[in-house]
Design a protein around this motif. Sequence first.
Motif, PDB file in Angstrom:
ATOM      1  N   HIS B 450       0.925  -1.197  -0.152  1.00 19.88           N
ATOM      2  CA  HIS B 450       0.477   0.358  -0.007  1.00 19.88           C
ATOM      3  C   HIS B 450       0.593   1.246  -0.242  1.00 19.88           C
ATOM      4  N   PRO B 451       0.541   2.530  -0.146  1.00 22.32           N
ATOM      5  CA  PRO B 451       1.290   3.685   0.071  1.00 22.32           C
ATOM      6  C   PRO B 451       2.131   3.792   1.180  1.00 22.32           C
ATOM      7  N   GLY B 452       2.335   2.900   2.216  1.00 19.96           N
ATOM      8  CA  GLY B 452       3.065   3.640   2.736  1.00 19.96           C
ATOM      9  C   GLY B 452       4.348   1.425   3.060  1.00 19.96           C
ATOM     10  N   THR B 453       3.983   0.917   1.649  1.00 17.64           N
ATOM     11  CA  THR B 453       4.962   0.412   1.992  1.00 17.64           C
ATOM     12  C   THR B 453       6.202   0.404   1.171  1.00 17.64           C
ATOM     13  N   GLY B 454       6.133   1.027   0.004  1.00 20.45           N
ATOM     14  CA  GLY B 454       7.572   1.323  -0.557  1.00 20.45           C
ATOM     15  C   GLY B 454       7.655   0.509  -1.240  1.00 20.45           C
ATOM     16  N   PHE B 455       6.285  -0.474  -2.398  1.00 18.99           N
ATOM     17  CA  PHE B 455       6.420  -0.706  -3.334  1.00 18.99           C
ATOM     18  C   PHE B 455       5.249  -0.893  -3.740  1.00 18.99           C
ATOM     19  N   THR B 456       4.642  -1.144  -4.909  1.00 11.51           N
ATOM     20  CA  THR B 456       3.632  -1.052  -5.769  1.00 11.51           C
ATOM     21  C   THR B 456       3.489  -2.889  -5.734  1.00 11.51           C
ATOM     22  N   LEU B 457       2.257  -2.543  -6.547  1.00 10.41           N
ATOM     23  CA  LEU B 457       1.269  -4.527  -6.575  1.00 10.41           C
ATOM     24  C   LEU B 457       2.544  -4.871  -8.023  1.00 10.41           C
ATOM     25  N   MET B 458       3.189  -3.983  -8.889  1.00  6.78           N
ATOM     26  CA  MET B 458       3.666  -4.922  -9.964  1.00  6.78           C
ATOM     27  C   MET B 458       5.000  -5.308  -9.208  1.00  6.78           C
ATOM     28  N   GLY B 459       5.268  -4.386  -8.191  1.00  8.18           N
ATOM     29  CA  GLY B 459       6.641  -4.857  -7.769  1.00  8.18           C
ATOM     30  C   GLY B 459       7.668  -3.879  -7.644  1.00  8.18           C
ATOM     31  N   LYS B 460       7.665  -3.002  -8.421  1.00  2.85           N
ATOM     32  CA  LYS B 460       8.341  -1.543  -8.044  1.00  2.85           C
ATOM     33  C   LYS B 460       8.319  -0.419  -7.179  1.00  2.85           C
ATOM     34  N   PRO B 461      10.025  -0.288  -6.141  1.00  2.00           N
ATOM     35  CA  PRO B 461       9.933   1.110  -5.576  1.00  2.00           C
ATOM     36  C   PRO B 461       8.838   2.467  -6.297  1.00  2.00           C
ATOM     37  N   ALA B 462       8.619   2.410  -4.853  1.00  2.00           N
ATOM     38  CA  ALA B 462       7.737   3.442  -4.796  1.00  2.00           C
ATOM     39  C   ALA B 462       8.068   4.552  -3.752  1.00  2.00           C
ATOM     40  N   LYS B 463       7.128   5.863  -3.990  1.00  2.00           N
ATOM     41  CA  LYS B 463       7.114   6.782  -2.848  1.00  2.00           C
ATOM     42  C   LYS B 463       6.502   5.563  -1.619  1.00  2.00           C
ATOM     43  N   GLN B 464       6.519   6.250  -0.334  1.00  2.00           N
ATOM     44  CA  GLN B 464       6.861   5.677   0.710  1.00  2.00           C
ATOM     45  C   GLN B 464       6.055   6.851   1.368  1.00  2.00           C
ATOM     46  N   LEU B 465       4.602   7.124   1.733  1.00  2.00           N
ATOM     47  CA  LEU B 465       4.006   7.874   2.439  1.00  2.00           C
ATOM     48  C   LEU B 465       5.184   7.974   3.539  1.00  2.00           C
ATOM     49  N   ASP B 466       4.764   9.059   3.902  1.00  2.00           N
ATOM     50  CA  ASP B 466       5.428  10.037   5.713  1.00  2.00           C
ATOM     51  C   ASP B 466       4.639  10.148   6.996  1.00  2.00           C
ATOM     52  N   TYR B 467       4.034   9.267   7.391  1.00  2.00           N
ATOM     53  CA  TYR B 467       3.178   9.245   7.955  1.00  2.00           C
ATOM     54  C   TYR B 467       2.814  10.693   9.030  1.00  2.00           C
ATOM     55  N   ALA B 468       4.295  10.877   9.437  1.00  2.00           N
ATOM     56  CA  ALA B 468       4.360  11.894  10.736  1.00  2.00           C
ATOM     57  C   ALA B 468       4.035  13.160   9.636  1.00  2.00           C
ATOM     58  N   VAL B 469       4.896  13.251   8.508  1.00  2.00           N
ATOM     59  CA  VAL B 469       5.101  14.776   8.115  1.00  2.00           C
ATOM     60  C   VAL B 469       3.258  14.877   7.527  1.00  2.00           C
ATOM     61  N   LEU B 470       2.711  13.926   7.254  1.00  2.00           N
ATOM     62  CA  LEU B 470       1.791  13.307   6.637  1.00  2.00           C
ATOM     63  C   LEU B 470       0.601  14.472   8.136  1.00  2.00           C
ATOM     64  N   CYS B 471       0.685  13.952   8.740  1.00  2.00           N
ATOM     65  CA  CYS B 471      -0.459  14.546  10.417  1.00  2.00           C
ATOM     66  C   CYS B 471       0.148  15.418  10.689  1.00  2.00           C
ATOM     67  N   ARG B 472       1.626  15.967  10.757  1.00  2.00           N
ATOM     68  CA  ARG B 472       1.823  17.565  11.007  1.00  2.00           C
ATOM     69  C   ARG B 472       0.828  18.432   9.624  1.00  2.00           C
ATOM     70  N   ALA B 473       0.979  17.755   8.923  1.00  2.00           N
ATOM     71  CA  ALA B 473       0.359  19.107   7.537  1.00  2.00           C
ATOM     72  C   ALA B 473      -1.132  19.131   7.379  1.00  2.00           C
ATOM     73  N   LEU B 474      -1.534  17.492   8.403  1.00  2.00           N
ATOM     74  CA  LEU B 474      -3.560  18.211   8.927  1.00  2.00           C
ATOM     75  C   LEU B 474      -3.956  18.869   9.498  1.00  2.00           C
ATOM     76  N   GLY B 475      -2.413  19.097  10.705  1.00  2.00           N
ATOM     77  CA  GLY B 475      -2.734  19.544  11.900  1.00  2.00           C
ATOM     78  C   GLY B 475      -2.335  19.223  13.364  1.00  2.00           C
ATOM     79  N   ILE B 476      -1.967  18.357  13.100  1.00  2.00           N
ATOM     80  CA  ILE B 476      -1.918  17.110  14.630  1.00  2.00           C
ATOM     81  C   ILE B 476      -0.240  17.966  15.020  1.00  2.00           C
TER      82      ILE B 476
END
Lengths: 193, 584
Positions: B450-476
């Motif tokens: 999934h978007p937080g794991t660093g890989f796609t279904l087709m096995g390609k390396p992917a951008k990894q969701l940064d939860y901490a940055v996301l939460c701060r951006a939301l206002g937490i």
Amino acid sequence: MNSVTNILMAGVGGQGVILASEIVSEAMMRAGHDVKKSEVHGMAQRGGSVTTHVRFGEKVFSPLIKDGEVDILFSFELLETVRYLGTMREGASLLVNAHKILPPSVTLGKDSYPDDIAGLLASRYPRFELVDAPAIALQAGNPRAVNVAFVGALSRYLDVPEDSWHAAIEKMLPPKLVEVNLKAFALGREKQN
Amino acid sequence: MKVLLSGNEAFARGAWEAGVSVAAAYPGTPSTEILENIVQYKEIYAEWSPNEKVALEVALGAAIAGGRALACMKHVGVNVAADPLFTAAYTGVGAGLVIITADDPEMHSSQNEQDNRNYAKFAKIPMLEPADSQEAKDFVKLAFELSERFDTPVFVRSTTRISHAKSIVALAEPEKHAAPAAIERNFEKFVMLPRNARMRHPIVEQRMRDLAAFADAFERNELIMQDTGIGIIASGTAYQYARESYPDASFLKLSMAFPLPEKKIREFASRVDKLYVFEELDPFYEDQIRAMGISVTGKQVFPICGEFNPATASTGISGAKPAQAAPLLDYLPPRPPNMCPGCPHRGIFYILKTMKLFVSGDIGCYTLGALPPLSAMHTCICMGASVSAAMGMDKALGDNNLGKAVAVIGDSTFVHSGITGLLDIAYNQGACTVIILDNRITAMTGRQEHPGTGFTLMGKPAKQLDYAVLCRALGIEHVRTVNPYDLEQVRSVIEEEVNRPEASVILAQAPCVLHRREYKEPGPAFHIEVAECIGCRACLQIGCPAISWHPDEGAKGAAHINTLCTGCTVCAQICKKSAIKSGK
Ligand SMILES: Cc1ncc(C[n+]2csc(CCOP(=O)(O)OP(=O)(O)O)c2C)c(N)n1
């Protein structure tokens, strides 16, 4: 009238019940039968009870076996066997792997694991066979080949050419595990006494 | 060539044979393996989308652009995707768009057993319903043809006993599908402003009439005329069960669940003495057939709850219950599913239990934290609800809630539908604490990326969701990270955050023990010094399959650790006598 053979496989998540059912179904198809097989994935696989229904014959409609019409109950765990006895038809065969896995309420000391299940089964079911598949797998050289060793024992109950079994095992297992599993199958197929 | 395929493998194969170019899904039992199998066909772009709404929109976009597209989801996934679904019925498609909905009668792995045939009628989208793997493959291909011929999305409905049953399938060669050259612009068809939507609605109604005519001509809505004493209308596995129990009866086998072939139904009804509708879950056909003025027996004698089995038809029709032999043993210990030995979720729930917090829960492996002995989850409704429901609880209870509650959500679930709820907490100033159990995978459905794991279904390396940055951006403002195996750290961070009258997020990060890429055994397995064990049973309170109780040992009994131990250390941290020691 009913030309369909019904095998109910039972066990615990992680025992390789589903792989065993894949091998049996594949062998049956190769032997020229219509085949259906059904099980449940997901939540149940986390250490819970697992069953898979395998049916073969001239023409199979239902993917599930009707209660009371199981011809062979093929059980990977002693206690699980007892859960499904009611599904067997009169005179059905009962193959049980000599293996105990304690359910959580037993490990927590709340319940006890029933005593001498094998003895009870032997006294009630004339077509009962206890198979020490873990020992056979060890003898074959890989303790993890238990499920295939146990399928070897099942193969004695089914009129399927040996090469269908071999082809099924070759298809279903990764190449490096084929040899040891063929050996486990062969040892399981020999009648142990 | 003939092979044994599960329904899900057959759906994937059918999509490939139909020349699908884009496939999108969010995992969910029993639909998950469709996309897992599609990746083997290199011609198809396949993705795990963050949720089902996104998956359907991706597929719709691909279809509008001219590529055949498939979206797959479990039944409740269609609830999430319902918004684009209903309007896609108005816009229609470009190239074919097929949606596979996999229902779960009996709720083997689901939170409800909604009957998604209702969605076909509600959204005015035709639905095919296969009864085995061969039909699963054939009907996906047919669905694409219908989608293009009638300019509509098409549903294919599966159930657990189709998706997870294997039967023999004859394979065919794939159709060739070139990539579309350019996207067609069509304001009136694709821009659903009220003026255009008003023009589209009558088109939808006409399409339904055309499809109903098709249903009557469709030879897979099959009349099987045998003994006419009993006539049974059925589809899917219900048809198989009834056919097996009543091999000599007459059947109308429906392969199209919606719209219904009214003429065929009338003809069938007129040719049999006693007419039954044998359908799992809702009286979907029955109500429509009654509305045609035809008298029929259905839910009077067949159950509405749970899945059917091969005995259901005869029990309902003959009224005779199958005989039950006396059980061999009166009581059998149950064998419920359990968290794996070493699971990073276990320690968190142990601490939540000892802190007596109210836990607003969610769906995933961690829902097992609701079961004894952990018993530390108090709601579980739908994906994402933990976070938003915690907000409602907080607003209802006000100051009375401070220090008493927490929301718990898995990483994949958070990505699926927890983010908007968290944004609400930040925006509307809820004093909630949300624990994200980041085991770096979608564990429950079999470890999908999934978007937080660093890989796609087709096995390609992917951008990894940064939860901490996301939460701060939301206002937490308060975002803490803990090691879920460090119980003292977990306890003290939760203690601080739940008592803070502001929103906070705790990220509990450790890979799932079944995570092939990331999990490493933490160290040697543990054992219990029986001489030092005082039999207090504290270590049993975490419900670890590696720990068992031996009542006959020691003064009061003693605990043992078996070979399943992964060395996670959680039990050793709980033992008051330090009797649990590293090494064999
Ligand atoms: C709308 C919807 N889609 C899919 C599912 C199936 N499902 C339930 S929870 C879950 C994800 C679990 O993953 P995660 O949150 O990471 O928790 P884990 O199992 O890893 O602990 C999935 C796919 C569902 N119940 N509802």
